[in-house]
Structures are given as C-alpha cells and as structure tokens.
Design a protein around this motif. Structure first.
Motif, short mmCIF file in Angstrom:
data_model
loop_
_atom_site.label_atom_id
_atom_site.label_comp_id
_atom_site.label_asym_id
_atom_site.label_seq_id
_atom_site.Cartn_x
_atom_site.Cartn_y
_atom_site.Cartn_z
N VAL A 109 8.03 10.94 7.69
CA VAL A 109 9.61 11.03 6.16
C VAL A 109 10.09 9.57 6.30
O VAL A 109 10.05 8.90 6.40
N LEU A 114 14.93 9.68 4.47
CA LEU A 114 14.89 10.80 5.87
C LEU A 114 16.88 10.02 5.97
O LEU A 114 18.13 11.15 6.47
N ASP A 146 22.90 11.18 12.16
CA ASP A 146 21.73 12.59 11.65
C ASP A 146 20.59 11.75 12.19
O ASP A 146 19.19 12.88 11.46
N ALA A 147 20.02 10.73 12.10
CA ALA A 147 18.19 10.67 12.55
C ALA A 147 18.11 9.35 13.17
O ALA A 147 19.48 8.51 14.10
N GLN A 172 13.77 17.81 18.01
CA GLN A 172 14.86 18.50 16.89
C GLN A 172 15.31 17.00 16.15
O GLN A 172 15.78 17.74 15.13
N PRO A 174 15.65 13.74 13.45
CA PRO A 174 15.07 13.28 12.86
C PRO A 174 14.57 11.96 12.92
O PRO A 174 15.70 11.56 13.21
N TRP A 175 13.52 11.81 13.25
CA TRP A 175 12.89 9.98 13.06
C TRP A 175 11.87 9.64 12.31
O TRP A 175 11.32 10.51 11.97
N THR A 176 11.93 8.11 12.23
CA THR A 176 10.31 7.63 11.28
C THR A 176 10.66 6.65 11.99
O THR A 176 11.48 6.11 12.00
#
Length: 279
Positions: A109, A114, A146-147, A172, A174-176
């Motif tokens: 993402v 994100l 959250d990320a 699980q 969220p990462w980018t």
C-alpha cells in the motif's frame, strides 16, 4: 487437494523451496519472485486469513489432515508430499514445523494511504536482522500501533525467519516500504505526525518526559543494532528519545526497546475497553 508425491527433486514448482537456508538467495528471490515462504500450520492459517493466496504447499504425509481444511478455497493448489529426508535435501534443513507454503505477495500500500488514519506508527530504518524485525512486529501487534514503515534497505518482514519470530503477526500488521528520508518526512508532515527518534543523543529527552505530554500522532523511529539511526533520520526527527539505563548499560536490543517505547507512547484512547488477560 492436488497431492503431488515427490519422487525426484526436479518436479516443477519445487524450486520455490530450494536452499531456504541461503539468506542471500532468499533476500533476492523472494521479493523479486513475488513470493514469500510461510512456515508452520499456524502461520499458513494466518496468511490465508489475511487474504494471501498460496502458490503451493510442501509437507510430510502426516500433516495432510491438518492442512486440508485450510485449502478448501484453493482446490487447485498443488500440495507436494515427501518424506523427511527428501524435504531436508530440498530445503537444506529439517522441517519440524509441519508444512511450508509458497505464498503470493500482496501489493504494498502507498505510504500516504497506510498512515492517513493512523495515530501510532513505527518506522524501521535499515534494520537488517530478520529476528529483530519479526520481534518488533510482534510487539507492535501485541502492544499496539497502526502500521509499520520500513526503509528501502530494511530486512524483508516476509522473510521466513521474520514471519516465524513474529508468530505470524507480520501478516496481520499493516506495513509498507517508504521512500528515502526527505520524501518520507514530507509525507509524515502531511499526515500530521510528530517523529520521535529512539537514539543515544546529547539532545535526547527521557521516554518518561516524552510520555508525559504525548502528541496526538506519533511516528516512533528505530535504527539498526550497533549503527543506530542515520544522521538523516535524526535530522528528520522532531524529538530524540532515550530509555534511561542502569549499571553501565547504554541501551536495549532494538526489539526490546521497541516494546518499552510502544507501551509508553500507546494511544490510551484506542486501547480503552480492548485489553485482555491471558494466563
């Protein structure tokens, strides 16, 4: 399921599992090939629950019954079955966790998307140890953020050691990946984040002092063991924070430090009513 007995190691598809202990090889081939390796029944289940799609499964015959329910939506996925000696010859190590799955990587993402609605994020700058990356993701999942954002040279969170150490939580959280610092800082500014760098620095304030008056949106930045954060990361920070140590110890392992810092800066509003106790 499409069971494929392994009678030789030249069967098409087995190349995904070859020489898994060669770290240099996996760093190159997993991202480039659009794949990652999920290891163990639990991790495979978490990957599927996260919406990831398997390309194939590798296991010993005694694990077929455990994996069968997981693949009800993927009847065409080949399941390669071999004895212990054959699988060890293929992968380069003794498979004692039941099964491996070659999983298609989901697209990353964009950073701005994100973090748009986040209040707590963690940035990993050039952390190359897969064990530390996995442990940090586990802390993020358990304590709360959250990320996770990782720099271009940071180790791959979907490398199998990272996935295993994280207990599957990298699937699980969220990462980018993010751009280099000047651009990354611009995106953080646009999203309203206060950047707090965890580092040994003469300008640093204690974690207690920082936690006494927390900004609404915090980006906690962590650097590699030994080298710590780069000068670019420190310049991009609004505040530099230290965890006070005793007995001549200057710092904690980066994974341990992430857990301590995450607890101190956790968003109490987000955690109200969401705590749980485990025996």
């Amino acid at each position: 399921m499409q069971l494929v007995p392994i009678d030789n190691l030249d069967i098409e598809g087995l190349e995904d599992y070859a020489r898994l202990t060669d770290v240099a090889l996996r760093r190159v081939s997993e991202p480039a090939g659009g794949l990652y390796i999920a290891e163990s029944h639990k991790v495979i289940a978490r990957a599927l629950a996260a919406g990831h799609v398997p390309r194939s499964i590798l296991l010993q015959e005694q694990w077929i019954a455990d994996v069968t329910p997981l693949l009800s939506d993927f009847p065409d996925v080949p399941v390669y079955v071999g004895d212990s000696a054959t699988l060890e010859s293929l992968t380069g190590y003794h498979m004692h966790r039941g099964a491996l799955a070659a999983m298609h990587r989901p697209p990353l993402v964009p950073m701005a998307d994100l973090i748009r609605d986040a209040t707590r994020i963690v940035i990993l700058e050039d952390i190359v140890d897969h064990t530390n990356v996995g442990a940090i993701f586990r802390a993020v999942a358990g304590i709360g953020a959250d990320a996770v954002l990782i720099t271009p040279r940071c180790a791959d969170p979907l490398y199998r050691r990272s996935v295993r150490v994280s207990m599957g939580t990298v699937l699980q959280v969220p990462w980018t990946r993010i751009p280099e610092w000047p651009e990354a800082r611009r995106l953080l500014d646009e999203a309203g984040f206060h950047v707090a760098a965890l580092a040994l620095d003469d300008r640093a304030i204690t974690l207690d002092d920082f936690a006494a008056n927390l900004p609404d949106k915090i980006a906690l930045t962590l650097g590699a063991e030994g080298d710590g954060l780069s000068s670019s990361a420190l310049e991009a920070a609004d505040t530099t924070v230290i965890i006070p140590m005793k007995h001549g110890v200057d710092s904690l392992n980066v994974a341990a430090a992430s857990a301590v810092a995450l607890w101190a800066v956790r968003d109490q509003r987000a955690s109200d009513g969401n705590t749980s106790a485990r025996g």
